[in-house]
Scaffold this active site. Sequence first.
Site, PDB file in Angstrom:
ATOM      1  N   GLU A   1       0.931  -0.794   0.183  1.00 30.76           N
ATOM      2  CA  GLU A   1      -0.363   0.070   0.102  1.00 30.76           C
ATOM      3  C   GLU A   1       1.181   1.193   0.010  1.00 30.76           C
ATOM      4  O   GLU A   1       1.671   0.944   0.760  1.00 30.76           O
ATOM      5  CB  GLU A   1      -0.462  -0.322   1.110  1.00 30.76           C
ATOM      6  CG  GLU A   1      -1.131   1.139   2.258  1.00 30.76           C
ATOM      7  CD  GLU A   1      -2.497   1.617   0.833  1.00 30.76           C
ATOM      8  OE1 GLU A   1      -2.654   2.913   0.400  1.00 30.76           O
ATOM      9  OE2 GLU A   1      -3.425   0.623  -0.255  1.00 30.76           O
TER      10      GLU A   1
ATOM     11  N   GLY B   1     -22.655   1.527  -0.023  1.00 28.03           N
ATOM     12  CA  GLY B   1     -23.404   0.502  -0.608  1.00 28.03           C
ATOM     13  C   GLY B   1     -22.764  -0.661  -0.651  1.00 28.03           C
ATOM     14  O   GLY B   1     -22.265  -0.541  -1.838  1.00 28.03           O
TER      15      GLY B   1
ATOM     16  N   ARG C   1     -16.552   3.573   3.967  1.00 29.34           N
ATOM     17  CA  ARG C   1     -15.839   3.090   3.287  1.00 29.34           C
ATOM     18  C   ARG C   1     -15.274   2.886   4.763  1.00 29.34           C
ATOM     19  O   ARG C   1     -14.267   2.329   4.915  1.00 29.34           O
ATOM     20  CB  ARG C   1     -14.825   3.972   1.964  1.00 29.34           C
ATOM     21  CG  ARG C   1     -15.980   3.401   0.881  1.00 29.34           C
ATOM     22  CD  ARG C   1     -15.054   4.615  -0.126  1.00 29.34           C
ATOM     23  NE  ARG C   1     -16.090   4.726  -1.543  1.00 29.34           N
ATOM     24  CZ  ARG C   1     -15.400   4.070  -2.488  1.00 29.34           C
ATOM     25  NH1 ARG C   1     -15.171   2.873  -2.100  1.00 29.34           N
ATOM     26  NH2 ARG C   1     -16.512   3.944  -3.293  1.00 29.34           N
TER      27      ARG C   1
ATOM     28  N   ARG D   1     -20.090  15.690  -1.531  1.00 29.45           N
ATOM     29  CA  ARG D   1     -20.696  13.991  -0.799  1.00 29.45           C
ATOM     30  C   ARG D   1     -20.408  14.881   0.592  1.00 29.45           C
ATOM     31  O   ARG D   1     -19.258  15.787   0.734  1.00 29.45           O
ATOM     32  CB  ARG D   1     -20.373  13.050  -1.127  1.00 29.45           C
ATOM     33  CG  ARG D   1     -18.670  13.225  -0.618  1.00 29.45           C
ATOM     34  CD  ARG D   1     -18.974  11.723  -1.720  1.00 29.45           C
ATOM     35  NE  ARG D   1     -17.178  11.200  -2.315  1.00 29.45           N
ATOM     36  CZ  ARG D   1     -16.695  10.103  -2.579  1.00 29.45           C
ATOM     37  NH1 ARG D   1     -17.387   9.368  -3.543  1.00 29.45           N
ATOM     38  NH2 ARG D   1     -15.723  10.098  -2.671  1.00 29.45           N
TER      39      ARG D   1
ATOM     40  N   ASP E   1     -11.241  -0.383  -9.870  1.00 31.77           N
ATOM     41  CA  ASP E   1     -11.805   0.297 -10.405  1.00 31.77           C
ATOM     42  C   ASP E   1     -10.117   0.150 -10.737  1.00 31.77           C
ATOM     43  O   ASP E   1     -10.256   1.164 -11.963  1.00 31.77           O
ATOM     44  CB  ASP E   1     -11.635   1.342  -9.478  1.00 31.77           C
ATOM     45  CG  ASP E   1     -12.853   1.959  -8.774  1.00 31.77           C
ATOM     46  OD1 ASP E   1     -13.643   0.974  -8.932  1.00 31.77           O
ATOM     47  OD2 ASP E   1     -13.209   2.459  -7.560  1.00 31.77           O
TER      48      ASP E   1
ATOM     49  N   ALA F   1     -17.518  -0.975  -5.731  1.00 30.76           N
ATOM     50  CA  ALA F   1     -17.166  -1.785  -4.976  1.00 30.76           C
ATOM     51  C   ALA F   1     -17.324  -3.132  -4.219  1.00 30.76           C
ATOM     52  O   ALA F   1     -16.909  -4.327  -4.860  1.00 30.76           O
ATOM     53  CB  ALA F   1     -17.181  -1.906  -3.585  1.00 30.76           C
TER      54      ALA F   1
END
Length: 441
Positions: A38, A51, A111, A192, A315, A328
């Site tokens: 990462e 969701g 998330r 958002r 993605d 997702a």
Amino acid sequence: MPSAESNSLHVAIIGGGITGVILALGLQKRGVDFTLYERAPAFTEIGAGIGFSPNAERALNVIDPEVYRVYKEVAPPSDVEEYFQWVDGYRTNEVAARLLIGVDAFQGGRRSDFVDAWSKLVFANNAKFNKEVASIVHKQDGRVSIEFKDGTVEEADVVIGCDGIKSRVRQLVLGEANPASYASYTNKYCFRALVSMEKAREALGADRTTGGDKSLNRFMYNGPNAHVITYPVAKGQFMNVLLVISDPNPWHTEDGKLTATGSKAEALRAYEDWHPRVKAMADMLPDQLQKWAIFDMYENPAPYYYRGSVAIAGDAAHAAGPHLGSGAGFGIEDALVLATLLEAVDARLGGLSQEARVELCHAALVAYNNVRYERTQWLVGATREACALFHWQDEEVGGDFEKFLPKITERFHKIWNNDIDEMVEGSLGEFESVLGGKLPN
């Protein structure tokens, strides 16, 4: 990590978002050796709402029942029938269309909460941080060498890029000069925010927030060239508010980022002719906002998801907009297929030559590509079509909700009704087909 002579497979996962973490947990459950790299100092995800569609929920349980259990701990429970409810946000503020989801299904949350909970299940010695990929090279013996920007080099039998919409691995698989290596602007952007439920209830009323029956009350307000989505997250503590706005202009930022500074005033202008209740939703937002450009892979799709022993997933392979709530979920499906196939490779490695090992790895990634490509590419286009329906830009449908409902239902059901067990069996069958029924030696 295992050497080329080892009887076990070693997989490098690039990226610690949802797809990467779920792939790691799928491999971990199946006893396949891996390292997750990462670029950030720790597992991180932007704390916006998300969701998980019913197909993704079923896939999580197949990946590992413990992964599913943790998911249900984070997601808000519901024991009533849930619906997607579409409101005429422009003219009447009345619910004009409903689609049954089911009981305790399509759960959501932040998330960051999901990634934080799932990442705790990943064995600590299987994750390395501050690792940003610079280059990937297939060595003469078929293994893959990964050079990171800090100058370190690692090797693996297989590399899976789960590094998101701006994927470096995609660039290295498809070529840095290939337009398909880069996502493009959909001419949609969003604001958002997470609003306290108390504040949301003041603006929307109990029937449009959690309600007396503790329903999740997912609402979408449709209208010309924009829509708004609201649903509770964090077990009802916050309301996730997403404002999506059509934009005729190209996206440009000096730093190349997909975000820019925005304001509540800009959001209010986009909805100035809408119903007062919708304008009240926009007015709940803070004065300073981050503006998120919605990019996808529609205009220049990846023609394939692998090269040699390197593949891309989530993605990184098929970025879609958020409008069908399935990006997702499709990454989770990818992770399940990859974990299944790589387990099958790992089980066959005993006593094989290095050439045969490489052949098995290649066959697994070909099978992954063949099984996943059509469905995931469909999602990218279907998501654009869905947003056009929400924004009354479909010339055949416009603002007619009687025409709208069957069209949007068809798209959601194609996503939700994916037979996960059949997908897993089909991936193994495709693997055997690619190998031609012959076991390399």
